[in-house]
Each structure stands twice: as structure tokens, then as C-alpha cells.
Design an enzyme around this catalytic site. Structure first.
Site, mmCIF file in Angstrom:
data_model
loop_
_atom_site.group_PDB
_atom_site.id
_atom_site.type_symbol
_atom_site.label_atom_id
_atom_site.label_comp_id
_atom_site.label_asym_id
_atom_site.label_seq_id
_atom_site.Cartn_x
_atom_site.Cartn_y
_atom_site.Cartn_z
ATOM 1 N N CYS A 118 -7.583 -0.933 7.545
ATOM 2 C CA CYS A 118 -6.926 0.165 7.414
ATOM 3 C C CYS A 118 -6.745 0.742 8.739
ATOM 4 O O CYS A 118 -7.677 1.381 9.537
ATOM 5 C CB CYS A 118 -7.518 1.268 6.689
ATOM 6 S SG CYS A 118 -6.479 2.675 6.443
ATOM 7 N N CYS B 135 0.785 -1.088 0.001
ATOM 8 C CA CYS B 135 0.082 -0.088 0.034
ATOM 9 C C CYS B 135 0.968 1.340 -0.031
ATOM 10 O O CYS B 135 1.863 1.346 0.895
ATOM 11 C CB CYS B 135 -0.942 0.027 1.084
ATOM 12 S SG CYS B 135 -1.998 1.458 1.159
ATOM 13 N N ASP C 251 -9.590 35.285 -6.711
ATOM 14 C CA ASP C 251 -8.433 34.594 -7.128
ATOM 15 C C ASP C 251 -7.289 35.039 -6.447
ATOM 16 O O ASP C 251 -6.839 36.213 -6.590
ATOM 17 C CB ASP C 251 -8.381 34.874 -8.692
ATOM 18 C CG ASP C 251 -7.135 34.076 -9.093
ATOM 19 O OD1 ASP C 251 -6.374 33.662 -8.606
ATOM 20 O OD2 ASP C 251 -6.867 34.317 -10.365
ATOM 21 N N GLU D 21 -11.256 32.948 -0.021
ATOM 22 C CA GLU D 21 -11.292 31.388 -0.563
ATOM 23 C C GLU D 21 -11.575 31.577 -2.034
ATOM 24 O O GLU D 21 -12.256 32.180 -2.407
ATOM 25 C CB GLU D 21 -12.093 30.428 0.120
ATOM 26 C CG GLU D 21 -12.249 29.129 -0.192
ATOM 27 C CD GLU D 21 -10.871 28.425 -0.471
ATOM 28 O OE1 GLU D 21 -10.582 27.655 -1.516
ATOM 29 O OE2 GLU D 21 -10.338 28.526 0.599
ATOM 30 N N ASN E 292 -12.267 27.144 9.076
ATOM 31 C CA ASN E 292 -11.817 26.143 10.150
ATOM 32 C C ASN E 292 -10.917 27.524 11.126
ATOM 33 O O ASN E 292 -10.751 27.095 12.208
ATOM 34 C CB ASN E 292 -10.870 25.445 9.533
ATOM 35 C CG ASN E 292 -10.066 24.329 10.505
ATOM 36 O OD1 ASN E 292 -10.846 23.690 11.561
ATOM 37 N ND2 ASN E 292 -8.692 24.227 10.596
ATOM 38 N N CYS F 148 1.384 22.811 4.267
ATOM 39 C CA CYS F 148 1.756 21.306 4.137
ATOM 40 C C CYS F 148 2.794 21.003 3.171
ATOM 41 O O CYS F 148 2.925 19.784 2.713
ATOM 42 C CB CYS F 148 0.395 20.680 3.534
ATOM 43 S SG CYS F 148 -0.084 21.660 2.186
#
Length: 470
Positions: free
Chosen positions: A195, A105, A380, A353, A337, A427
């Protein structure tokens, strides 16, 4: 979401690894030799690094300090790629992978590394990238945010594919259903029956889900099943390429009713809820410290780890430190959030956003939580938005949480606001480091930075950084 069937292929040989498909960039067919090498360090992709015959070798499933036997995957001009097939001298940080599907996996590439070692490696990657691309280090390294490394993932997509078994004498070629995630370095699917990173309530139903699809008359026309878990319920989104007959629909309804789950069917780009028949198309999670309940559609973007998300929001608000008289900007705000917790502390918050559906969801959440000092705008963010009506009042502090590509245009455009503090949630440490260099040139210093274990057992590195105006 595309209506085309994903290019899934499935291995038909159980747990035996599928042969590696040579990339177009490979200079030659991978060697059949299996040399023994010493692993010196970890790469920024969390692969082992070795030197062999004067050439760099990147090795999957290998840790620094180990001696391993490897199988080549690809030869390239400046480096080779391989996978460790035998651990001759293991590192102290090595552990037995807890998942039986680890070898195939592609979801959890670091299960051979103890959790503390995983987060230490990710912290090193963050600091190395900041030094490499921005030539700086944070004045303070924040302690990592961690939580349980199992059962944390609240969203996933499982592909399906029927494949033909190898022909046996006296038997026909009977297609076999494969349900699971993509294999490492392949478009094949791993046939999974559990999982460990998914919620246990879902993981234990995987064999039954497999049986359910196999019983459907039109099961071969189901391309994938998405699962989304809120704190109160689990939803399945079934993507089918042909209309489901009534008998198949009844099988799905019986299954979700027994589990108490929600069911959505998706024949085109828009899924529709079929069970429960009453109620909204929403799941939810909470941010208890701020007294907030956030509602989302099963296909909305939300953080996949609720426990880390709560810690992350608390840390972001503490770092930004919004005051009752301040105006705050939240960029790439999603469904609110960070926006709504900020609105609990600041005089006014503007969330921006690019996705119109998410700004609508943000307004919905603001109304549900009775907050009237927040507005959501669709824009944008690669364009200069400083002259927009909502931006003309300026901002005292700014938070941004961009995608993996980072926010280079944004940091160039927001610098002129003169915000005293900017909190950047990332991230991708490489794009964070690139954007850090831009902020340093525009009069900010990197005060604090640290990692957050949003994706345990994977190579993804989530981090947060505080910039202060000098």
C-alpha cells in the site's frame, strides 16, 4: 466500535473486477454496450462528465479533455454511471497509477491523475461549492498545503476474509485468505500485498502479515486488523471474534517484537495492549513549531497525515491570530490538536468535544505539556451551549473542525458571541458552503479559504476558511 463482523466479501478471481451490483435506484440493468465518449469536465465527486444521447454520464477513471471507451455501471433516471475501460486520447494530466491495486482497490480513486492536477481539481470543487451554495467567493484564495503523496497515511483498517477457490479437478475447495481494503463500488475486498499511501515500514510487512494470519489456528475468526502509526512506533489492533489460542498469540507476539511494534487485542468494544507489557496505551506525534507532543490511543481520532496536519495547525493559528489577552473557543476539539497550540498564544482556551474519551485525552495532553490555561468540556454541540458555565465569559475568537456533516447548529449558536474571527476547518466543501451562507447572514464575510491535501489520491477535499466580522 461495533463488535459485529463487518460485511466484507472477497473476490475470488484475482484482479478481474467483480460485476457491479445494481443499486435499488437504478432504473434498469446496465447496458452491455461500450460506447466512446468525450469527457468535458469533472464532477464534485471528481468523476469525468460526458453527454451521451442527451443524458449526463459520470465516468470513473476519466479526465477532462479525454476520449474514452466506457462500460456502464448503472442507469438512473437523470444520469448514468460508467467506468473508462480504454483511454483513446489521454489528457496531459493523466499518469500511470503507481499502485498495482488501483483498478480494484477503492481507497485511492485518483491515482490516474498527477498530484498537481488533483489539488487543482479539489480547489475548483471548493470554490464551486462556495459559489453554488453560499453565492460567495473568498477575498483571498490561500495557496494549497501539500506534502508527499506516498507513505502519508498513519491509520487504516484492513479487512480479512477466507473465500473458497474455484473448484479444480482433483483438488478440494481450499479456502484462501484475502486481506485488504474494500473494492470500488463493492463490499468485496481487494487482496493487497503493498500500500503506497501507508508508511513504508508497514507496507513492506503486508505479505508477512498475510502469512501470519494464515498460519493462525483461529485466523478465520480475525475480522480485521487496524494499524495506527505514531512518529515513534506502529500499533496493530487485532479484532478477533473468538479467543485466540496461546499458539496464535505467540505468533503475533513474535511478529510485533521483531518489528518493534505495539500489539493490541480486541475481543469486544475495548482493545487491550499485550505488547510491550510495560508503558501506556499511547502513540504520539509532535507539533514542533509549538513545542508540543500529542499522545493518543491507537483508536482515537487523529488526522491521518502528520505532515499536512503540522502545516494545517500553523495556518489555522496564523489565520485566527490569537492575542495574549484573548479568550478562544475550540469546537470539535478532539484530543487538543488545535486547542493546545492556541493555548500557547492566547490567555485562555476552551476546547469542547462530544466524545468524553477525547476530552479526557485533551486534559491528559494539556498536563503532559504543562499548560494550565486550557480547559476541556464534553457537550452536545447540536444544542445551544451559550448558557453553559464555560461559555458565559464569551470568546474573542473561535475555531471549529466539525465532521463531514458540518456545523449548521453550531454556527447559528456561536454567532451571538460576536467573535471577531472564526476559522473553520472542513472535510466536506458542501457542508462548509452551507454553513458559510449561514455565517454571511449573521454578519461575517469570507476573507480567505483554501484546500489542504490531507488525503492525496483520494476524492476527499480538506479545506480551511477564515471568517471576519464586518
Amino acid at each position: 466500535m461495533s463488535s459485529k463482523r463487518p460485511p466484507f466479501k472477497a473476490s475470488t478471481k484475482g484482479r478481474k473486477a467483480a460485476p457491479h451490483k445494481r443499486s435499488a435506484k437504478s432504473s434498469s440493468k446496465p447496458s452491455a454496450s461500450t460506447p466512446t465518449v468525450a469527457i468535458d469536465a469533472l464532477s464534485h465527486e471528481v468523476r469525468g462528465i460526458a453527454r451521451l444521447d442527451g443524458k449526463t454520464l459520470f465516468v470513473d477513471n476519466a479526465l477532462p479533455g479525454e476520449t474514452v471507451k466506457v462500460r456502464y455501471l448503472a442507469h438512473r433516471a437523470k444520469f448514468d454511471e460508467a467506468v473508462a475501460t480504454e483511454i483513446i486520447e489521454p489528457a496531459p494530466e493523466r499518469q500511470q497509477p503507481p499502485c498495482p491495486h488501483f483498478e480494484l482497490c477503492g481507497g485511492c480513486a485518483l491515482q490516474h491523475m498527477q498530484p498537481d492536477a488533483q489539488i487543482a481539481a479539489k480547489e475548483k470543487i471548493l470554490l464551486d461549492q462556495l459559489q453554488r451554495f453560499a453565492h460567495t467567493s473568498p477575498a483571498d484564495v490561500l495557496p494549497p498545503l501539500t506534502s508527499d503523496s506516498v507513505g502519508y497515511r498513519n491509520k487504516a483498517r484492513l479487512g480479512t476474509r477466507y473465500v473458497k477457490e474455484a473448484h479444480k479437478k482433483g483438488e478440494g475447495n481450499k479456502p484462501r485468505l484475502v486481506l485488504g481494503f474494500r473494492e470500488k463500488r463493492s463490499n468485496n475486498l481487494t487482496d493487497i500485498r503493498e500500500c503506497l499511501v501507508m508508511p513504508e515500514a508497514f507496507s513492506r510487512q503486508l505479505p508477512h502479515l498475510h502469512q501470519l494470519i494464515d498460519r493462525c489456528r483461529e485466523g478465520r475468526h480475525i475480522s480485521h486488523v487496524e494499524v495506527a502509526a505514531g512518529e515513534e512506533a506502529i500499533a496493530l489492533v487485532v479484532r478477533h471474534l473468538k479467543p485466540l489460542p496461546e499458539s496464535d498469540l505467540q505468533l503475533w507476539l513474535d511478529f510485533v517484537r521483531q518489528q518493534g511494534w505495539h500489539l493490541y487485542l480486541q475481543a469486544d468494544d475495548t482493545p487491550h495492549k499485550v505488547w510491550p507489557e510495560d508503558g501506556e496505551e499511547r502513540l504520539s506525534y509532535t507539533l514542533p513549531e509549538f513545542g508540543l507532543t500529542m499522545h493518543f490511543h491507537p483508536q482515537d481520532f487523529v488526522q491521518v497525515n502528520f505532515a499536512i496536519n503540522r502545516q494545517m495547525v500553523q495556518r489555522a493559528i496564523a489565520l485566527l491570530d490569537p492575542q495574549p489577552n484573548e479568550r478562544v473557543l475550540d469546537l470539535f476539539c478532539g484530543l487538543g490538536n488545535f486547542t493546545l497550540p492556541l493555548a500557547k498564544r492566547a490567555a485562555e482556551v476552551v476546547g469542547v468535544e462530544g466524545a468524553l474519551d477525547l476530552t479526557r485525552r485533551g486534559r491528559e495532553n494539556a498536563e503532559r505539556n504543562q499548560l494550565n490555561n486550557v480547559q476541556f468540556q464534553a457537550a452536545d454541540l447540536t444544542e445551544d451551549f451559550s448558557t453553559s458555565l464555560w461559555a458565559r465569559g464569551g470568546f474573542d475568537k473561535i475555531l471549529l473542525d466539525p465532521p463531514r456533516t458540518g456545523a449548521l447548529e453550531v454556527v447559528r449558536n456561536i454567532a451571538h458571541f460576536g467573535a471577531q474571527r472564526i476559522v473553520y476547518v472542513s472535510c466536506n466543501p458542501a457542508t462548509l458552503a452551507r454553513d458559510t451562507a449561514e455565517l454571511l447572514q449573521r454578519g461575517y464575510r469570507l476573507s480567505k479559504a483554501g484546500v489542504m491535501d490531507m488525503f492525496p489520491h483520494t476524492t476527499h477535499v480538506e479545506s480551511i476558511a477564515l471568517f471576519e466580522r464586518q
